[in-house]
Design an enzyme around this catalytic site. Structure first.
Site, PDB file in Angstrom:
ATOM      1  CD  GLU A  30       1.545 -15.319  13.387  1.00 54.13           C
ATOM      2  OE1 GLU A  30       0.695 -14.889  14.199  1.00 54.13           O
ATOM      3  OE2 GLU A  30       1.336 -16.278  12.622  1.00 54.13           O
ATOM      4  CG  ASP A 105       2.093 -11.106  27.958  1.00 57.46           C
ATOM      5  OD1 ASP A 105       1.574 -10.096  28.484  1.00 57.46           O
ATOM      6  OD2 ASP A 105       2.246 -12.172  28.560  1.00 57.46           O
ATOM      7  CG  ASP A 141      -6.615  -7.004  22.772  1.00 56.35           C
ATOM      8  OD1 ASP A 141      -5.401  -7.240  22.903  1.00 56.35           O
ATOM      9  OD2 ASP A 141      -7.484  -7.575  23.470  1.00 56.35           O
ATOM     10  CB  THR A 177      -5.767 -14.353  15.525  1.00 57.26           C
ATOM     11  OG1 THR A 177      -6.068 -13.309  16.472  1.00 57.26           O
ATOM     12  CG2 THR A 177      -4.673 -13.861  14.581  1.00 57.26           C
TER      13      THR A 177
END
Length: 328
Positions: A30, A105, A141, A177
């Site tokens: 990850e 980011d 998102d 998360t």
């Protein structure tokens, strides 16, 4: 049991994964694991898999290490470093069976788009480190970044969607998360890209970095260290893809030595090192690298010592190289 945080810059190239985990098992990774919630859940639910977490935030690393230790997870490895550097220097070809990138980011300003993790070069690098069938899962998102990711995946020859569509907006099988919960609560749409490495050959343009001898140069110098100190000016040099910046100069109060704070940028790593100028006899100086920060003797570090010698040659016409092991 205590889970250790490993500095990716100090590990061998490539990393001895079987030794680090104490066993041979598929390697999952990850990238940018934040508070470690998803990473540790992944490790707990897949005990037969070695799970490596890559993160640049020290607080995130420390928090994940404490949680992993409390849970007694033995199949987790935490790495401090950036993802391209870890994949390039630590991972041999076809060694990473699965990669997760959760809410990276988005760097929304156009001037910062080059900092985005998901780009053509990163996907090419990952293609050389992942075998055919390896999974790549990306979640975001951010609407514009989702479009960006979709375009780069669609035009990349090495990956294909595991679904009939480029992404979905629901993924019920995965742990949400903390950031994901906040995004959903605030009404943002999350996109989940579920892709895999296909069997198209990927030219390996990312060879493991060579380990060179620690660089040093002996120079004839008619000038004293004090005179060299007075002539120092900060400067930057870019040559052959390696950038060297001489930032500040410091004088030792105990030894006949000057130390120059230096930034060396090269692929796949960047280093902040101390280059030293030491008096060696009446008319000689020795240029080398201070052990502060455990520098790696990369081609970029050799370039940095070479840059320092050229700067000294410009300072005085009688400055000249007598002996050198620098490879540039």
């Amino acid at each position: 049991m205590s889970v250790e945080i490993l500095d990716s810059r100090r590990l061998p190239w490539p990393a001895p994964w079987e030794e680090l985990f104490g066993r041979h098992a598929p390697l999952w990774m990850e990238i940018g694991f934040g508070n470690g919630q998803f990473l540790l859940s992944l490790a707990a639910s897949h005990p037969n898999v070695n799970v490596a977490g890559v993160e640049i935030s020290n607080p995130s690393l420390q928090k994940a290490a404490r949680r992993a230790s409390r849970q007694g997870l033995e199949n987790v490895c935490l790495l401090h470093g950036n993802a391209p550097g870890v994949l390039w220097a630590l991972c041999p070809p076809e060694s990473v069976a699965r990669v997760y990138v959760n809410f990276p980011d988005p760097w929304p300003k156009a001037a910062h788009h080059h900092r985005r993790l998901i780009n053509d070069r990163f996907l090419h690098l990952l293609a050389t480190r992942a075998p055919a069938g390896a999974h790549l899962d990306v979640a975001t998102d951010h609407d514009e970044y989702a479009t960006w990711i979709g375009e780069r995946l669609a035009h990349n020859p090495y990956f294909e969607s595991r679904l009939d569509v480029p992404f979905v907006t629901e993924s019920t099988e995965r742990l949400r998360t903390k950031y994901e919960e906040i995004a959903l609560a605030e009404g943002r749409t999350c996109r989940y890209f579920k892709w895999r490495r296909n069997d198209a050959p990927a030219a390996d343009a990312f060879p493991l970095p060579p380990e060179l001898p620690m660089p040093h140069i002996i120079m004839h110098s008619p000038l004293s260290l004090q005179e060299l100190k007075e002539r120092f000016r900060p400067g930057s040099w870019v040559e052959d893809g390696e950038a060297v910046r001489l930032i500040s100069l410091f004088e030792s109060v105990e030894h006949e030595m000057l130390l120059i704070d230096t930034y060396v940028e090269e692929e796949p790593i960047s280093q902040r090192v101390g280059l030293t100028i030491r008096r060696r006899g009446e008319e000689e100086v020795l240029l080398n690298v201070h052990e502060l920060g455990f520098p790696r003797p990369t081609p970029g570090l050799h370039r940095a010592v070479h840059v320092l010698s050229r700067w000294l040659e410009d300072v005085h016409p009688e400055m000249r190289v007598i002996k050198s092991n620098v490879r540039v």
